[in-house]
Design a protein around this motif. Sequence first.
Motif, PDB file in Angstrom:
ATOM      1  N   SER A 193      57.964  67.166   8.592  1.00  0.00           N
ATOM      2  CA  SER A 193      57.068  67.581   7.508  1.00  0.00           C
ATOM      3  C   SER A 193      55.728  67.978   8.118  1.00  0.00           C
ATOM      4  O   SER A 193      55.394  67.544   9.234  1.00  0.00           O
ATOM      5  N   PRO A 218      60.979  62.121   9.066  1.00  0.00           N
ATOM      6  CA  PRO A 218      61.463  63.434   8.618  1.00  0.00           C
ATOM      7  C   PRO A 218      60.460  64.526   8.990  1.00  0.00           C
ATOM      8  O   PRO A 218      59.255  64.288   8.987  1.00  0.00           O
ATOM      9  N   SER A 231      70.758  70.340   6.061  1.00  0.00           N
ATOM     10  CA  SER A 231      70.651  68.996   6.618  1.00  0.00           C
ATOM     11  C   SER A 231      69.194  68.685   6.963  1.00  0.00           C
ATOM     12  O   SER A 231      68.426  69.556   7.351  1.00  0.00           O
ATOM     13  N   LEU A 232      68.844  67.440   6.804  1.00  0.00           N
ATOM     14  CA  LEU A 232      67.489  66.986   7.074  1.00  0.00           C
ATOM     15  C   LEU A 232      67.338  66.736   8.574  1.00  0.00           C
ATOM     16  O   LEU A 232      68.201  66.121   9.195  1.00  0.00           O
ATOM     17  N   THR A 233      66.259  67.226   9.159  1.00  0.00           N
ATOM     18  CA  THR A 233      66.003  66.966  10.570  1.00  0.00           C
ATOM     19  C   THR A 233      64.856  65.971  10.691  1.00  0.00           C
ATOM     20  O   THR A 233      64.059  65.805   9.772  1.00  0.00           O
ATOM     21  N   TYR A 234      64.797  65.323  11.834  1.00  0.00           N
ATOM     22  CA  TYR A 234      63.815  64.276  12.073  1.00  0.00           C
ATOM     23  C   TYR A 234      63.060  64.537  13.362  1.00  0.00           C
ATOM     24  O   TYR A 234      63.575  65.152  14.292  1.00  0.00           O
TER      25      TYR A 234
END
Length: 96
Positions: free
Chosen positions: A42, A40, A2-5
């Motif tokens: 990064s 997101p 899952s993508l975290t922010y």
Amino acid sequence: MSLTYFRITLLRSAIGLPRRSTDVLKALGLKKRMATVFHPVSPSVAGQIMRVKELVSVQEVDQALTKQQVHLERKPDPGYYVEKSSVQERGEMLGQ
């Protein structure tokens, strides 16, 4: 996976700070105090956050919220609740 922010909230104003700090805040999309944006996770965003770490609050969250959801989250409890509406009360009075 899952993508975290990053949930980034501007706590302090950039007035009087170097142009570089102001430009970083603009790049992140922060214009007003207490504004919240989601990016997101990064390395580039983390670097931008480190440039203005004294001005912002950062949390790592699982999903980005919409502007309306953030507003409702911050909205305080009204301090009261409605037991009966006037229509229900009138119906009870007429029923007796």
